[in-house]
Scaffold this active site. Structure first.
Site, PDB file in Angstrom:
ATOM      1  N   LYS A 152      46.475  31.794  55.471  1.00 55.15           N
ATOM      2  CA  LYS A 152      47.767  31.282  54.990  1.00 55.15           C
ATOM      3  C   LYS A 152      48.885  32.340  54.952  1.00 55.15           C
ATOM      4  O   LYS A 152      49.979  32.105  55.459  1.00 55.15           O
ATOM      5  CB  LYS A 152      47.560  30.724  53.578  1.00 55.15           C
TER       6      LYS A 152
ATOM      7  N   CYS B 233      27.431  39.579  45.912  1.00 57.84           N
ATOM      8  CA  CYS B 233      26.866  38.507  45.100  1.00 57.84           C
ATOM      9  C   CYS B 233      25.538  38.029  45.714  1.00 57.84           C
ATOM     10  O   CYS B 233      24.581  38.791  45.742  1.00 57.84           O
ATOM     11  CB  CYS B 233      27.898  37.390  44.939  1.00 57.84           C
ATOM     12  N   TYR B 234      25.481  36.810  46.243  1.00 54.77           N
ATOM     13  CA  TYR B 234      24.235  36.373  46.899  1.00 54.77           C
ATOM     14  C   TYR B 234      23.839  37.384  47.979  1.00 54.77           C
ATOM     15  O   TYR B 234      22.647  37.647  48.184  1.00 54.77           O
ATOM     16  CB  TYR B 234      24.424  34.977  47.510  1.00 54.77           C
TER      17      TYR B 234
ATOM     18  N   ASP C 138      51.748  25.119  57.279  1.00 56.76           N
ATOM     19  CA  ASP C 138      50.903  25.325  58.467  1.00 56.76           C
ATOM     20  C   ASP C 138      51.337  24.458  59.653  1.00 56.76           C
ATOM     21  O   ASP C 138      51.533  24.955  60.754  1.00 56.76           O
ATOM     22  CB  ASP C 138      49.433  25.016  58.140  1.00 56.76           C
ATOM     23  N   SER C 139      51.497  23.147  59.397  1.00 55.29           N
ATOM     24  CA  SER C 139      51.840  22.299  60.539  1.00 55.29           C
ATOM     25  C   SER C 139      53.264  22.591  61.019  1.00 55.29           C
ATOM     26  O   SER C 139      53.556  22.483  62.206  1.00 55.29           O
ATOM     27  CB  SER C 139      51.640  20.807  60.232  1.00 55.29           C
ATOM     28  N   THR C 140      54.144  23.009  60.104  1.00 57.00           N
ATOM     29  CA  THR C 140      55.517  23.314  60.522  1.00 57.00           C
ATOM     30  C   THR C 140      55.552  24.566  61.401  1.00 57.00           C
ATOM     31  O   THR C 140      56.243  24.598  62.429  1.00 57.00           O
ATOM     32  CB  THR C 140      56.442  23.498  59.295  1.00 57.00           C
TER      33      THR C 140
ATOM     34  N   HIS D   7      32.618  39.992  42.601  1.00 62.95           N
ATOM     35  CA  HIS D   7      33.396  39.645  43.796  1.00 62.95           C
ATOM     36  C   HIS D   7      34.583  40.601  43.971  1.00 62.95           C
ATOM     37  O   HIS D   7      35.619  40.398  43.334  1.00 62.95           O
ATOM     38  CB  HIS D   7      33.881  38.196  43.692  1.00 62.95           C
TER      39      HIS D   7
ATOM     40  N   SER E  89      52.981  17.400  58.423  1.00 65.07           N
ATOM     41  CA  SER E  89      52.884  17.010  57.022  1.00 65.07           C
ATOM     42  C   SER E  89      54.071  17.518  56.209  1.00 65.07           C
ATOM     43  O   SER E  89      54.269  17.093  55.090  1.00 65.07           O
ATOM     44  CB  SER E  89      51.608  17.599  56.432  1.00 65.07           C
ATOM     45  N   GLY E  90      54.836  18.439  56.783  1.00 65.94           N
ATOM     46  CA  GLY E  90      55.894  19.079  55.999  1.00 65.94           C
ATOM     47  C   GLY E  90      55.391  20.336  55.319  1.00 65.94           C
ATOM     48  O   GLY E  90      56.151  21.069  54.707  1.00 65.94           O
ATOM     49  N   GLY E  91      54.103  20.608  55.429  1.00 67.97           N
ATOM     50  CA  GLY E  91      53.540  21.831  54.864  1.00 67.97           C
ATOM     51  C   GLY E  91      53.802  23.018  55.779  1.00 67.97           C
ATOM     52  O   GLY E  91      54.256  22.854  56.917  1.00 67.97           O
TER      53      GLY E  91
ATOM     54  N   GLY F 157      27.176  33.067  47.944  1.00 69.13           N
ATOM     55  CA  GLY F 157      26.799  31.696  48.295  1.00 69.13           C
ATOM     56  C   GLY F 157      26.135  31.034  47.107  1.00 69.13           C
ATOM     57  O   GLY F 157      25.735  31.715  46.162  1.00 69.13           O
TER      58      GLY F 157
ATOM     59  N   GLU G 101      36.509  40.731  46.398  1.00 70.74           N
ATOM     60  CA  GLU G 101      37.544  40.110  47.235  1.00 70.74           C
ATOM     61  C   GLU G 101      38.558  39.300  46.431  1.00 70.74           C
ATOM     62  O   GLU G 101      39.586  38.921  46.968  1.00 70.74           O
ATOM     63  CB  GLU G 101      36.888  39.215  48.305  1.00 70.74           C
TER      64      GLU G 101
END
Ligand code: XMP
Length: 587
Positions: A374, A79-80, A228-230, A170, A224-226, A52, A172
């Site tokens: 994603k 980290c933090y 996720d929404s598709t 990090h 949106s054509g992206g 953070g 990750e």
């Protein structure tokens, strides 16, 4: 499904990335507020405290329930998170001014049980990714120092007896190659988790969830054509049938060349019967006219989206009780809009502005992908049989080309410095977790290694980015930054250069080798040729960190040749900066 691993959000942009990496190991992980009571975490096999932007010495900085550290549940502080653990257990945390951002070399200096557990299967010097200001100077009593770097005396610490571990770097991020092994060691060996997570196997459960949430209502989407929404839309089509799922695509005029037709074609192919295109180009363009501040642009776009959405919802009567609004929101969207308790402003997403929030509060929202990352959404999309040209699309930001077309009210000259030229434009960077707007350093010769670029960004904290000059129509000292706004002419120019770059990078196969390839227009040039182009190909896992990719020399020279032919273009630059310290987008 209860999470085996809970990631406590201490305000870091990496918080979701940690959870996603754990899920990638096949173990279900969720993010929770840092102050979650220890008793509420007793069902988890292990807890990770994220990084953070704060210092443990800041008043009101995120903390955890201290009882967690004596509960017997294994805890890993990152980290933090490591600093917080050290601070709460009376180790010592040293305040830093400038901090350290980027790659560092980790020496595994420890031994003993804690070392064997956390670093099992890892040996020798390791590259790790750092992004911190403060650091742990002295571990708490009972902890061993497991690893060091030239600047961090306690780059990793652990107490096998207390089952507590901390790392300053990090694990990750992809730029810590041994990070996956460290996380797997924590999750499986130290916490005893078992594999229980496979997103592609969730399709039927998601469809069931959609039917339950929608009940007798129909679903209306702004697509949106992206990816996720598709994918979200397709899941709803399957769950509810084409007559119960409507979709509208808002053409904001900030789209890339050919985008509207691409989206129309694909939605028709999905079997969507009620798909509409709303032409809002004039509305957005006039609302954005004269606005030069990056965050103000984002705000206006967000507001206009809601305005258009509201108008459509009302005129089509989608707000009566027969309809709910479907969205492709994915899990990390919540933190990136500052949705998690302590996150700094990382970006202002248009899908969580006040108007939409009201709909969420009223329970009129269906977000079937809101607990997925994603890559998990892509896996679901593949399971649904969606076309690779849809699923493999590079991400494209909601505000579109507006945030890739830099604007200014001022006229200024580039300024000569030892390293090159300072370009007086405002470009966004992320240091720690805060966004800053700073100028850009343009250099003539490209350093051989990424380390030299990182060294340059650390040496010049007054700039957010380093770009290499690929070509300019005149010596750069003769070019000027001139007042420029978001006009139809500049957007068309950006669309043209973006289409050229996309076309050539697709035909050469280069686009397959990068995660995203923004093309940015800068108001730097001459009165006849007022703009320059920045090429920003990057490699990333999910956009939270990124490595700048160098263009192959032959492709770059062909691109320069084509781009310099475009009306109004004075120069071409290549962005060499990793994230951090620069963001992927320029605004
Ligand atoms: P940054 O610039 O923050 O971008 O490094 C990380 C990723 O997020 C995308 N991005 C956005 N996506 N709405 C979106 O839907 C936005 O406002 C937005 N801003 C940035 C960016 O393209 C990159 O993939």
């Amino acid at each position: 499904m209860p999470p085996q691993i809970t990631v406590l959000d201490a305000g870091g942009q990496y918080c979701h990335l940690i959870a996603r990496k754990i899920r990638e190991l096949g173990v279900y992980a969720e993010v929770a507020a840092s102050e979650t009571p220890a008793a509420a975490l007793s069902g988890s096999k292990g807890v990770i405290i994220s990084g953070g932007p704060s210092s443990v010495y800041d008043p009101g900085s995120p903390t955890i329930d201290p009882a967690l550290l004596s509960s017997g549940t294994p805890v890993l502080g990152i980290c933090y998170g490591e600093q917080l653990m050290a601070h709460l257990l009376r180790g010592s945390v040293q305040k830093g001014d400038r901090g350290e951002y980027g790659a560092a070399q980790l020496d595994l200096t420890g031994s003993g049980t804690a070392f064997d557990h956390l670093f099992r299967g890892i040996s020798g010097r390791q590259q790790v990714w750092m992004s911190h200001r403060d650091l742990v100077a002295q571990p708490p009593e009972g902890f061993d120092i497991l690893a060091t770097t030239p600047t961090c005396p306690v780059a990793a610490m652990g107490s096998a007896t207390d089952r507590l571990y901390g790392v300053q770097f990090h694990p990750e991020v992809a730029h810590t190659p041994c990070g996956k092994t460290i996380l797997a060691n924590f999750v499986f060996d130290i916490c005893g988790s078992i594999k229980d997570w496979d997103p592609a196997g969730q399709v039927l459960a998601i469809e069931e969830h959609i039917r339950r949430t929608a009940a007798a209502r129909n679903v209306f989407f702004f697509v949106s054509g992206g990816v996720d929404s598709t994918v979200a839309y397709t899941l709803c089509l399957r769950a509810l049938g084409p007559d119960r799922v409507h979709g509208t695509y808002v053409d904001t005029g900030m789209m890339r060349e050919g985008e509207t037709e691409f989206v129309r074609r694909h939605f028709e192919a999905l079997g969507a019967r009620a798909f509409f295109v709303e032409d809002a180009r004039n509305l957005f363009l006039s609302a954005l006219s004269g606005i030069t501040e990056p965050e103000a642009k984002r705000h206006v776009i967000g507001e206009k989206f809601v305005e258009v959405q509201q108008r459509i919802l009302e005129s089509e009567h989608y707000l009566d009780q027969h309809w709910i609004l479907g969205q492709g929101t994915i899990y990390p969207d919540t933190i990136e809009s500052g949705g998690s308790a302590k996150a700094d402003l990382i970006k202002t997403h248009h899908n969580r502005v006040a108007g939409i929030q009201k709909l969420i509060d009223e329970g009129r929202i269906l977000e079937p992908l809101s607990s997925f990352y994603k890559d998990e959404v892509r896996a679901i999309g593949r399971e649904l049989g969606l076309a690779p040209e849809l699923l493999d699309r590079h991400p494209f930001p909601g505000p579109g080309l507006a945030i890739r077309c830099l604007c200014t009210d001022d006229a200024m000259n580039p300024q000569r410095v030892d390293e090159g030229w300072i370009l007086p434009v405002r470009s966004v960077g992320v240091q720690g977790d805060s966004r800053t707007y700073r100028p850009v350093l343009a250099i003539e010769s490209v350093p051989d290694s990424d380390d030299q670029v990182a060294e340059l960004t650390n040496r010049r904290p007054d700039v957010n980015r380093i770009v290499a000059i690929a070509h300019t129509c005149q010596p750069i000292g003769n070019l000027k930054v001139m007042p420029a706004h978001l006009t139809a002419e500049r957007l068309d120019r950006l669309r043209r250069v973006d289409a050229i770059v996309r076309g050539m990078s697709h035909h050469s196969g280069f686009d397959q080798t990068v995660w995203q390839f923004p093309v940015v227009l800068l108001p730097l040039g001459t009165p006849q040729l007022p703009d320059s182009v920045v090429l920003r190909p990057i490699d990333s896992v999910d956009g939270m960190t990124a490595r700048a990719v160098r263009l192959p020399p032959d492709l770059l020279s062909r691109l320069v040749h084509e781009l310099m032919e475009v009306e109004g273009i004075a120069g071409v630059f290549c962005d060499l900066t990793n994230k951090p310290p620069a963001t992927i987008e320029w605004e």
